[in-house]
Design a protein around this motif. Structure first.
Motif, PDB file in Angstrom:
ATOM      1  N   ALA A  51       0.852  -1.196   0.000  1.00  0.00           N
ATOM      2  CA  ALA A  51       0.000   0.000   0.000  1.00  0.00           C
ATOM      3  C   ALA A  51       0.885   1.242   0.000  1.00  0.00           C
ATOM      4  O   ALA A  51       1.832   1.348   0.786  1.00  0.00           O
ATOM      5  N   MET A  52       0.598   2.152  -0.900  1.00  0.00           N
ATOM      6  CA  MET A  52       1.437   3.357  -1.000  1.00  0.00           C
ATOM      7  C   MET A  52       0.564   4.573  -1.286  1.00  0.00           C
ATOM      8  O   MET A  52      -0.507   4.457  -1.891  1.00  0.00           O
ATOM      9  N   CYS A  53       1.046   5.714  -0.845  1.00  0.00           N
ATOM     10  CA  CYS A  53       0.338   6.951  -1.127  1.00  0.00           C
ATOM     11  C   CYS A  53       0.848   7.468  -2.476  1.00  0.00           C
ATOM     12  O   CYS A  53       2.056   7.557  -2.687  1.00  0.00           O
ATOM     13  N   LEU A  54      -0.081   7.754  -3.367  1.00  0.00           N
ATOM     14  CA  LEU A  54       0.262   8.270  -4.697  1.00  0.00           C
ATOM     15  C   LEU A  54      -0.173   9.724  -4.774  1.00  0.00           C
ATOM     16  O   LEU A  54      -1.353  10.033  -4.600  1.00  0.00           O
ATOM     17  N   ALA A  55       0.784  10.609  -5.015  1.00  0.00           N
ATOM     18  CA  ALA A  55       0.445  12.027  -5.152  1.00  0.00           C
ATOM     19  C   ALA A  55       0.591  12.443  -6.607  1.00  0.00           C
ATOM     20  O   ALA A  55       1.568  12.086  -7.274  1.00  0.00           O
ATOM     21  N   THR A  56      -0.414  13.160  -7.077  1.00  0.00           N
ATOM     22  CA  THR A  56      -0.394  13.706  -8.435  1.00  0.00           C
ATOM     23  C   THR A  56      -0.711  15.196  -8.300  1.00  0.00           C
ATOM     24  O   THR A  56      -1.008  15.686  -7.208  1.00  0.00           O
ATOM     25  N   ALA A  57      -0.661  15.903  -9.419  1.00  0.00           N
ATOM     26  CA  ALA A  57      -1.018  17.331  -9.367  1.00  0.00           C
ATOM     27  C   ALA A  57      -1.606  17.748 -10.705  1.00  0.00           C
ATOM     28  O   ALA A  57      -1.282  17.157 -11.746  1.00  0.00           O
ATOM     29  N   THR A  58      -2.449  18.749 -10.672  1.00  0.00           N
ATOM     30  CA  THR A  58      -2.988  19.299 -11.921  1.00  0.00           C
ATOM     31  C   THR A  58      -1.867  20.038 -12.652  1.00  0.00           C
ATOM     32  O   THR A  58      -0.793  20.258 -12.094  1.00  0.00           O
ATOM     33  N   LYS A  59      -2.164  20.472 -13.872  1.00  0.00           N
ATOM     34  CA  LYS A  59      -1.103  21.191 -14.592  1.00  0.00           C
ATOM     35  C   LYS A  59      -0.773  22.522 -13.910  1.00  0.00           C
ATOM     36  O   LYS A  59       0.310  23.056 -14.072  1.00  0.00           O
ATOM     37  N   ASN A  60      -1.698  23.035 -13.093  1.00  0.00           N
ATOM     38  CA  ASN A  60      -1.426  24.275 -12.349  1.00  0.00           C
ATOM     39  C   ASN A  60      -0.750  24.011 -11.002  1.00  0.00           C
ATOM     40  O   ASN A  60      -0.562  24.934 -10.214  1.00  0.00           O
ATOM     41  N   GLY A  61      -0.460  22.723 -10.741  1.00  0.00           N
ATOM     42  CA  GLY A  61       0.285  22.407  -9.520  1.00  0.00           C
ATOM     43  C   GLY A  61      -0.566  22.183  -8.283  1.00  0.00           C
ATOM     44  O   GLY A  61      -0.042  22.121  -7.176  1.00  0.00           O
ATOM     45  N   LEU A  62      -1.901  22.019  -8.462  1.00  0.00           N
ATOM     46  CA  LEU A  62      -2.731  21.730  -7.283  1.00  0.00           C
ATOM     47  C   LEU A  62      -2.628  20.236  -6.976  1.00  0.00           C
ATOM     48  O   LEU A  62      -2.977  19.408  -7.819  1.00  0.00           O
ATOM     49  N   PRO A  63      -2.132  19.870  -5.793  1.00  0.00           N
ATOM     50  CA  PRO A  63      -1.867  18.456  -5.518  1.00  0.00           C
ATOM     51  C   PRO A  63      -3.081  17.678  -5.027  1.00  0.00           C
ATOM     52  O   PRO A  63      -4.039  18.261  -4.495  1.00  0.00           O
ATOM     53  N   SER A  64      -3.053  16.342  -5.209  1.00  0.00           N
ATOM     54  CA  SER A  64      -4.015  15.449  -4.560  1.00  0.00           C
ATOM     55  C   SER A  64      -3.306  14.133  -4.298  1.00  0.00           C
ATOM     56  O   SER A  64      -2.374  13.774  -5.018  1.00  0.00           O
ATOM     57  N   ALA A  65      -3.727  13.423  -3.249  1.00  0.00           N
ATOM     58  CA  ALA A  65      -3.044  12.178  -2.875  1.00  0.00           C
ATOM     59  C   ALA A  65      -4.071  11.148  -2.468  1.00  0.00           C
ATOM     60  O   ALA A  65      -5.139  11.501  -1.958  1.00  0.00           O
ATOM     61  N   ARG A  66      -3.750   9.892  -2.708  1.00  0.00           N
ATOM     62  CA  ARG A  66      -4.619   8.774  -2.322  1.00  0.00           C
ATOM     63  C   ARG A  66      -3.779   7.513  -2.241  1.00  0.00           C
ATOM     64  O   ARG A  66      -2.656   7.484  -2.768  1.00  0.00           O
ATOM     65  N   MET A  67      -4.332   6.481  -1.590  1.00  0.00           N
ATOM     66  CA  MET A  67      -3.617   5.208  -1.485  1.00  0.00           C
ATOM     67  C   MET A  67      -3.898   4.357  -2.721  1.00  0.00           C
ATOM     68  O   MET A  67      -5.024   4.331  -3.216  1.00  0.00           O
ATOM     69  N   VAL A  68      -2.887   3.653  -3.204  1.00  0.00           N
ATOM     70  CA  VAL A  68      -3.070   2.611  -4.229  1.00  0.00           C
ATOM     71  C   VAL A  68      -2.138   1.451  -3.873  1.00  0.00           C
ATOM     72  O   VAL A  68      -1.312   1.566  -2.966  1.00  0.00           O
TER      73      VAL A  68
END
Ligand SMILES: Cc1cc2nc3c(=O)[nH]c(=O)nc-3n(C[C@H](O)[C@H](O)[C@H](O)COP(=O)(O)O)c2cc1C
Length: 233
Positions: A51-68
């Protein structure tokens, strides 16, 4: 009212458990990850070492994170599977960079990965999809991941219908186009070992930036084009 939990503090490792450069099993990050992941997999109390936390971001740099869940790793990168219409997928479409974070609490170990993201091939995604139990495959088909839905019943009705269909025609339960895998191709992998003294150990592998002349007093040459360095905690 805000609740103060500033006093929550746990003892980590003793002095004898420091993580030094000599204890690296490899001078590149994949073998080192394999070593720590194998230990985490055998450690009681770690239910899902992948189980790991995956962080991504929009092209404007707004981040979001969730487990996968990590589903494969090796010198090519770290793989996970998801819905290509999900929020994470739409962020990866516009900004194909991600960060992964594992925390294996009983070991006080953390691995932090950053890299470029690519979709896996349809063949590889199909192979993995078909290896999943039927109810997981049905779940992936019926769930419009990340979209608002009217109720839980909305999903369970779709699930019941598809389960009935699967009883008659099991070949209907194949991978939908909007489902598949990604690979995170890392340029940075950090290994963190917690210490009771709070002088935690951090050893970071990274690829040098084009033209970078590293300071050899702190940056060490590793294998396969990697360098490694100790970071202050
Ligand atoms: C331990 C754990 C493992 C998960 N594994 C996955 C996974 O492998 N793939 C996935 O799409 N969602 C997985 N989820 C659900 C995600 O955390 C998340 O709710 C979902 O992917 C939607 O995220 P998004 O709206 O940011 O795209 C997992 C959740 C938990 C708690």
């Amino acid at each position: 009212m805000s609740i103060d939990i500033g006093g929550m503090r746990k003892a980590y490792m003793g002095k004898e458990e420091v993580f030094t450069e000599e204890q690296l099993v490899s001078r590149e990050p994949f073998e080192q990850f394999r070593n720590w992941f194998d230990i985490a997999s055998k450690t009681p109390g770690i239910g899902e070492p992948n189980a790991m936390c995956l962080a991504t971001a929009t092209k404007n740099g707004l981040p979001s994170a969730r487990m996968v869940l990590l589903k494969g790793y090796g010198p090519s990168g770290f793989k996970f599977f998801t819905n290509y219409k999900s929020r994470k997928a739409s962020e990866l479409y516009e900004n194909p960079h991600a960060s992964l974070n594992f925390y294996w609490e009983p070991l006080k170990r953390c691995v932090r990965i950053e890299g470029h993201v690519e979709k896996l091939s349809t063949e590889e995604s199909t192979e993995y999809f078909m290896s999943r139990p039927e109810n997981s495959r049905i779940g992936a088909i019926v769930s419009p991941q990340s979209q608002p839905i009217p109720s839980r019943d909305y999903l369970s009705e779709k699930q019941t219908d598809l389960t009935k269909l699967a009883e008659e025609k099991s070949d209907q339960i194949c991978k939908p186009e909007h489902w598949g895998g990604y690979i995170v191709i890392p340029h940075t992998v950090e290994f963190w070992q917690g210490q009771t003294s709070r002088l935690h150990d951090r050893i970071r592998f990274r690829k040098l930036k084009p033209g970078e002349k590293p300071d050899k007093t702190v940056v060490h040459e590793g294998d396969n084009g990697w360098v490694y360095e100790r970071l202050a905690p």
